[in-house]
Design a protein around this motif. Structure first.
Motif, short mmCIF file in Angstrom:
data_model
loop_
_atom_site.label_atom_id
_atom_site.label_comp_id
_atom_site.label_asym_id
_atom_site.label_seq_id
_atom_site.Cartn_x
_atom_site.Cartn_y
_atom_site.Cartn_z
N ILE A 177 0.89 -1.17 0.00
CA ILE A 177 0.00 0.00 0.00
C ILE A 177 0.93 1.22 0.00
O ILE A 177 1.59 1.49 1.00
N VAL A 178 1.01 1.88 -1.14
CA VAL A 178 1.99 2.97 -1.25
C VAL A 178 1.43 4.31 -0.82
O VAL A 178 2.18 5.22 -0.47
N ALA A 179 0.11 4.43 -0.81
CA ALA A 179 -0.51 5.69 -0.37
C ALA A 179 -1.96 5.42 -0.02
O ALA A 179 -2.55 4.40 -0.44
N MET A 180 -2.53 6.31 0.78
CA MET A 180 -3.95 6.22 1.14
C MET A 180 -4.57 7.59 0.97
O MET A 180 -3.97 8.59 1.35
N LYS A 181 -5.76 7.61 0.39
CA LYS A 181 -6.47 8.90 0.26
C LYS A 181 -7.66 8.87 1.20
O LYS A 181 -8.43 7.90 1.20
N ARG A 182 -7.78 9.91 2.01
CA ARG A 182 -8.92 10.01 2.92
C ARG A 182 -9.51 11.40 2.72
O ARG A 182 -8.90 12.39 3.14
N GLY A 183 -10.63 11.45 2.04
CA GLY A 183 -11.20 12.76 1.70
C GLY A 183 -10.19 13.51 0.87
O GLY A 183 -9.68 13.00 -0.13
N LYS A 184 -9.84 14.72 1.36
CA LYS A 184 -8.90 15.53 0.59
C LYS A 184 -7.45 15.20 0.94
O LYS A 184 -6.53 15.65 0.27
N ASP A 185 -7.27 14.44 2.05
CA ASP A 185 -5.90 14.16 2.50
C ASP A 185 -5.31 12.97 1.77
O ASP A 185 -6.02 12.01 1.46
N ILE A 186 -4.02 13.04 1.58
CA ILE A 186 -3.32 11.89 1.02
C ILE A 186 -2.14 11.55 1.93
O ILE A 186 -1.40 12.44 2.35
N ILE A 187 -2.05 10.29 2.28
CA ILE A 187 -0.96 9.84 3.15
C ILE A 187 -0.03 9.01 2.26
O ILE A 187 -0.39 7.92 1.82
N VAL A 188 1.13 9.59 1.97
CA VAL A 188 2.06 8.88 1.09
C VAL A 188 2.98 8.03 1.96
O VAL A 188 3.37 8.46 3.05
N SER A 189 3.33 6.84 1.51
CA SER A 189 4.14 5.88 2.27
C SER A 189 3.65 5.79 3.71
O SER A 189 4.35 6.18 4.65
N PRO A 190 2.44 5.31 3.94
CA PRO A 190 1.90 5.28 5.30
C PRO A 190 2.74 4.42 6.23
O PRO A 190 3.34 3.44 5.81
N GLN A 191 2.78 4.85 7.50
CA GLN A 191 3.51 4.10 8.54
C GLN A 191 2.78 2.80 8.82
O GLN A 191 1.56 2.72 8.61
N ALA A 192 3.50 1.83 9.37
CA ALA A 192 2.90 0.52 9.68
C ALA A 192 1.76 0.64 10.69
O ALA A 192 0.83 -0.16 10.70
N THR A 193 1.83 1.69 11.52
CA THR A 193 0.80 1.84 12.56
C THR A 193 -0.46 2.58 12.04
O THR A 193 -1.45 2.68 12.76
N GLU A 194 -0.39 3.08 10.83
CA GLU A 194 -1.52 3.83 10.26
C GLU A 194 -2.76 2.93 10.15
O GLU A 194 -2.66 1.79 9.69
N ARG A 195 -3.90 3.45 10.59
CA ARG A 195 -5.13 2.65 10.52
C ARG A 195 -5.93 3.00 9.28
O ARG A 195 -6.05 4.17 8.93
N ILE A 196 -6.48 1.95 8.68
CA ILE A 196 -7.31 2.16 7.49
C ILE A 196 -8.75 2.36 7.96
O ILE A 196 -9.20 1.68 8.89
N LEU A 197 -9.43 3.28 7.33
CA LEU A 197 -10.86 3.48 7.66
C LEU A 197 -11.69 3.12 6.42
O LEU A 197 -11.24 3.30 5.29
N LYS A 198 -12.87 2.61 6.67
CA LYS A 198 -13.78 2.27 5.58
C LYS A 198 -13.96 3.51 4.67
O LYS A 198 -14.15 4.61 5.19
N GLY A 199 -13.86 3.30 3.39
CA GLY A 199 -14.01 4.45 2.48
C GLY A 199 -12.69 5.06 2.06
O GLY A 199 -12.63 5.83 1.11
#
Ligand code: ADP
Length: 219
Positions: A177-199
């Motif tokens: 998982i190289v990046a996550m988009k949440r609404g307008k935010d983008i998390i590039v190279s997310p940390q291992a502790t980053e939590r995924i949210l539905k959507g």
């Protein structure tokens, strides 16, 4: 630094939309077609619009085609004209030649004569839409090779609230998982502790079979 200059040969649906999009982005673009009506349509859109036959070397020379940074050959059905134009552009020393291919046979010839990039808009869009039809969770994808892709997948309930380390997708599924988009935010190279949210939109890279396993089991 000077702006790049582009030329689009063939103003059908494909060439026409490239020409419009480049102009909208403020790029210098020269539009060329055999058909005078098409050229008139683009006279207010492109920086220059000329009526001409691109299979005629003297026409291409007279507009100084060599000076363009990139030339797009978007001639549709007429394979002969598309191939001949590409050969002439190559002989005249155009730096970058991108060509729309109609079929596999056309693509083979274009790659032999040295087109720098060959595009199949209908085939690629068809594949994209097929992916969307098969899986509602896949928003978009970029083919990296025959077997590898980058996909945008919408996170479902199964992984809601889970951290990347808990899911351990790299070890279990071989995908990253190289990046996550949440609404307008983008998390590039997310940390291992980053939590995924539905959507969340997960941008994953990997082998198609691994991505598909990941999607079936976790999404
Ligand atoms: P699309 O499938 O993208 O709509 P078309 O086949 O409809 O493509 O359009 C191709 C365009 O290329 C047409 O507008 C046609 O006039 C133009 N064209 C074909 N041959 C030449 C040529 N030798 N020189 C310049 N333009 C050409």
């Amino acid at each position: 630094m000077r702006n790049k200059e582009f030329a689009v040969i063939g103003l059908g649906r494909f060439g026409g939309s490239i020409c419009r999009a480049l102009s909208e982005e403020g790029m210098e673009v020269m539009a060329m077609d055999l058909d005078e009506d098409k050229v008139n349509e683009f006279s207010t859109i492109a920086s220059h619009a000329v009526v001409g036959d691109s299979t005629d070397e003297s026409v291409l020379k007279s507009i100084g085609i060599r000076n363009f940074d990139l030339v797009i050959v978007a001639i549709g059905d007429n394979l002969k004209a598309s191939i001949l134009t590409t050969i002439i552009l190559k002989e005249l020393g155009v730096k970058q030649i991108w060509v729309k291919a109609q079929n596999d046979y056309h693509e083979k010839i274009l790659s032999k004569i040295g087109a720098d990039r060959i595009v199949h808009p209908e085939r690629d869009m068809g594949r994209r839409i097929a992916h969307n039809i098969i899986s509602n969770n896949v928003l978009d994808y970029l083919e990296l090779s025959e077997e590898h892709s980058i996909m945008e997948i919408v996170a479902g309930t199964k992984i809601d609230g889970k951290s990347l380390i808990e899911l351990d997708v790299r070890a279990k599924y071989g995908v990253n998982i190289v990046a996550m988009k949440r609404g307008k935010d983008i998390i590039v190279s997310p940390q291992a502790t980053e939590r995924i949210l539905k959507g969340d939109i997960l941008i994953v890279i990997g082998a198609d079979t691994d991505i598909s396993r990941f999607e079936k089991n976790l999404i």
